[in-house]
Design an enzyme around this catalytic site. Structure first.
Site, mmCIF file in Angstrom:
data_model
loop_
_atom_site.group_PDB
_atom_site.id
_atom_site.type_symbol
_atom_site.label_atom_id
_atom_site.label_comp_id
_atom_site.label_asym_id
_atom_site.label_seq_id
_atom_site.Cartn_x
_atom_site.Cartn_y
_atom_site.Cartn_z
ATOM 1 N N HIS A 151 -3.464 -5.236 13.013
ATOM 2 C CA HIS A 151 -2.397 -4.244 12.810
ATOM 3 C C HIS A 151 -2.053 -4.123 11.314
ATOM 4 C CE1 HIS A 151 -1.886 -4.828 17.146
ATOM 5 N NE2 HIS A 151 -1.851 -6.119 16.869
ATOM 6 N N SER A 281 -7.774 9.532 -12.143
ATOM 7 C CA SER A 281 -6.724 10.528 -11.944
ATOM 8 C C SER A 281 -6.580 11.357 -13.210
ATOM 9 C CB SER A 281 -5.393 9.839 -11.619
ATOM 10 O OG SER A 281 -4.315 10.754 -11.702
#
Length: 476
Positions: A151, A281
């Site tokens: 999870h 970026s």
């Protein structure tokens, strides 16, 4: 040309080798080879076809007169008839016997199967090479403990190599699926307009044995041992679903691998290759984004969704056939292959250059392992005369306190310090740290990695050793 749309699969991602397989040259040259194989087989079985006619067809087998074919298709609105006429204009003596007794699907379907089969061989080669580089990585790191996650929450420890070998296992399952489909790939063969071979029965005056032999001879001349036992006008479109299912399965495995790398790169534990001049970026110059893994996921999602196309196509082939398969297949099949080709190029590139940050992995282990090791600490303290129930309650309270220090105050996990300072446990900090050796918490993970490699991966690499020469390229 920059003023018209071109699929990025062609211009940015797929290899030249895969693009050539789905090119017009490959497709239309196969049509001509099929017409030649048909004529040769018909002559061998007694039809009035001359060596001169066949030699003339062979002379122009590689010389497609595209302009004539395009003009004829404008007139006739039928691509196969256009190419029959174009071929006949070159091989004039053979013109009367080109495509004799055949239906359009004789060339279109048989050629499509051959192209898909060759494309599967290329996919297999790249898949095997991905298995090789990733299994090498798994063996290298089979003993390195790392924090497991369920999870995406900290769980029991595993090893870096065990996690990687799970990715390998997915690819091995894909390879087994691919091999099955390849082993059950048959040509459409020579079956006539609705699959009954009625036209060939007429050509051979009702001689069933010659008609059956015609089918076998053409298949053999095209490099195949068998044809589908039964067809309608087309080969069973379920075969397209089987092929694209393999591709979708590879895409799913690749997505899982790439998505895991993206998560691990966020944790700063494992990172995909990053070139010296690469920009992460346009605004944030410091960024090192997992761009290749993200691209794998993007392309994989496209392929997984694309599996709907052959499902619907196969299900709506009314009775012996309907033409609504044609336009869809021209897009969905080649693009699935080009996309998976691109995915495996990226997969191999990423898997070949994975960077492991051992100190970050150790840091994350040390942050969580004390909580996971409390049962081991409890057992050792009981061995030294402690009261199990009393010690359990103390560990519970100390765990809550340490967890609060981490979550609420951003401090380091001080559970070991809290326990070692409590004389009830009769354990020094150094003694607890011995208990906390991460290698004691990975179970059989290293052995599992080695055993899986020896039993499953090694035989594959031996079987395909002549194909282990792939160098991935990533254009963008």
């Amino acid at each position: 040309m920059n003023d018209i749309y071109e699929t990025p699969l062609n211009s940015r991602y797929a290899s030249d080798e895969m693009k050539r397989l789905f090119s017009n040259d490959t497709r239309f040259k196969l049509w001509r080879k099929l017409w030649i194989a048909l004529a040769e087989a018909q002559k061998e079985l007694g039809l009035d076809i001359t060596d001169e006619q066949i030699e003339e067809m062979k002379r122009y087998a590689e010389d497609i007169n595209y302009e004539v074919a395009r003009q004829k298709e404008k007139e006739l609105r039928h691509d196969v008839m256009a190419h029959i006429h174009a071929f006949g204009e070159q091989a004039k003596k053979a013109r009367p016997i080109i495509h004799l007794g055949a239906t359009s699907c004789f060339v279109t379907d048989n050629a499509d199967i051959i192209i898909m089969y060759e494309a599967l061989k290329l996919i297999r080669k790249k898949l095997v090479n991905c298995i090789k580089v990733l299994s090498d990585f798994a063996l290298k790191y089979k003993d390195m403990p790392t924090l497991g996650f369920t999870h995406f929450q900290p769980a029991q420890l595993t090893t870096v190599g065990k996690r990687a070998m799970l990715w390998v296992q997915d690819l091995v399952m894909d390879l087994e699926f691919l091999e099955y489909v390849m082993e059950h790939t048959y040509l459409r063969g020579v079956k006539g307009t609705t699959g009954t071979q009625a036209s060939f029965m007429a050509l051979f005056d009702g001689d069933e044995e010659k008609v059956k032999m015609l089918d076998k001879l053409v298949c053999k001349k095209m490099g195949f041992e068998k044809s589908f036992p039964l067809t309608s006008q087309t080969y069973p479109r379920k075969y397209d679903f089987q092929v694209l299912s393999v591709l979708a399965s590879i895409a799913q495995s690749s997505y899982k691998f790439a998505n895991d790398i993206r998560l691990l790169q966020h944790l700063k534990e494992v990172e995909e290759p990053f070139e010296k001049t690469q920009v992460g970026s346009s605004a944030m110059a410091y960024k090192r984004n997992p761009m290749r893994s993200e691209r794998i996921c993007a392309l994989a999602r496209y392929v997984m969704v694309n599996i709907q196309n052959p499902l619907f196509t196969a299900s709506v082939q009314w009775l012996e056939r309907t033409l609504d398969d044609s336009a869809n297949r021209r897009i969905s099949i080649p693009e699935a292959f080009l996309a998976v080709d691109s995915i495996l190029n990226l997969y191999h590139n990423v898997a070949s250059g994975l960077v492991v940050y051992e100190k970050m992995i150790e840091r994350h282990i040390q942050q969580e392992l004390p909580f996971m090791a409390t049962e081991n600490i409890l057992m050792e303290a009981v061995k030294r005369g402690g009261d199990r129930q009393d010690l359990h309650e103390r560990i519970r309270k100390y765990s809550m306190e340490a967890g609060r220090n981490v979550k609420e105050f951003g401090k380091e996990n001080n559970l070991i310090e809290l326990i070692s300072n409590d004389p009830s446990f009769k354990l020094s900090k150094e003694e607890i740290e011995v208990i906390l050796d991460p290698k004691k918490f990975v179970g059989r993970a290293p052995s599992q990695v080695q055993e899986y490699y020896d039993e499953y991966v090694k035989p594959i690499l031996e079987k395909y050793k002549n194909e282990l020469n792939f160098e991935s390229h990533v254009n963008i």
